[in-house]
Write a protein that holds these residues in place. Structure first.
Motif: not given
Length: 286
Positions: A12-15, A210-212, A234-237, A248-250
């Protein structure tokens, strides 16, 4: 270090760190307390870095004070970027892991931690010493591990060279970090198996962006490479503010869970709490 159990690291920190609007401390705490009840191995919950650099994480100590660790086996990880951050983080007995972004791109190391690669190596040595004295473990991220957008030299030999140096200093957990989403399944499969084989007493994981559309292939490539530690959100945020592509997210945690379930990996997660966290995430990320 051959491990049987898969380690899921929720981030969550990275998000949150790149969000423009400050997330109130109470809401952060509520979200993190829910995630602590899901059953992840580790929660990358906050960072001890300059509030000027990352304003969103200025309340990490307040958040930490409000976390309920009485009914969870999940361990806490905090990110640090310099010795001052290390000295702040080791003081907190609730934190098990200190994570340090060690970039193998000179340009990014300067941008990210305001120090050179060589200076950062000295920081890692001091961090390892302080971790040993304070019952913590260091997690070193090989940042820009799959290439970089700056034209700095990159190849597998450079990755292996820095992995070898860090392991020789005493690093027990290395996470190969993509940072800007330029890893590919082919690169993942080329780089990770030799690293895991060569440094078989070291826990080696991945922190991919990554992209989704490419997430699933990257998760599969990491799994096929023998990785037993995956960072996701969570959700690639989230993702790196320096990434050129807004998509480009997690890696999305729910996709990692789904993939590992299809491989019959035993995760022992509380999905009711996970779904509750999914619902609450809307208040934070919109």
């Amino acid at each position: 270090m051959s491990q049987d159990k898969f380690k899921l690291v929720e981030c969550p920190r990275d998000a949150m760190q790149g969000l423009h609007d400050f997330v109130p401390t109470e809401l952060k705490s509520e979200y993190l307390n829910l995630l602590l009840q899901v059953g992840f191995d580790t929660l990358d919950f906050g960072s001890f870095v300059s509030p000027k650099a990352i304003p969103q994480m200025a309340d990490t100590e307040k958040v930490l004070a409000s976390l309920d660790l009485s009914k969870t086996s999940t361990k806490l990880l905090a990110i640090v970027a310099n010795l001052r951050g290390v000295e702040q983080a080791v003081y907190h007995k609730e934190i098990s892991y200190l994570g340090f972004p060690f970039s193998i791109s000179e340009t990014f190391q300067q941008r990210n931690t305001n120090s050179s690669i060589e200076q950062s190596l000295i920081t890692v040595e001091k961090m390892l010493d302080l971790c040993a004295k304070n019952n913590k473990k260091a997690v070193v991220y090989l940042s820009m591990g799959f290439g970089n957008p700056y034209g700095d030299e990159w190849n597998y030999e450079i990755v292996e060279k820095w992995a070898a140096i860090l392991v020789s200093k005493g690093v027990e957990i290395l996470s190969l970090a993509d940072t800007v989403g330029i890893s590919t399944p082919a690169k993942i499969k080329a780089i990770l198996p030799p690293l895991i084989s060569k440094f078989n007493h070291t826990e080696i994981g991945v922190h991919l962006h990554s992209t989704p559309t490419e997430r699933f292939e990257k998760i599969e490539a990491a799994y096929d490479s023998g990785v037993k530690r995956i960072d996701s959100a969570l959700k690639g945020f989230g993702g790196c503010p320096m990434a050129a592509d807004d998509l480009t997210g997690n890696i999305a945690t729910e996709e990692v869970i789904s993939y590992l379930n299809s491989k019959d990996e035993e995760l022992n997660l509380n999905m009711d709490n996970w779904n509750e966290a999914m619902r609450l995430s809307g208040k934070i990320f919109g």
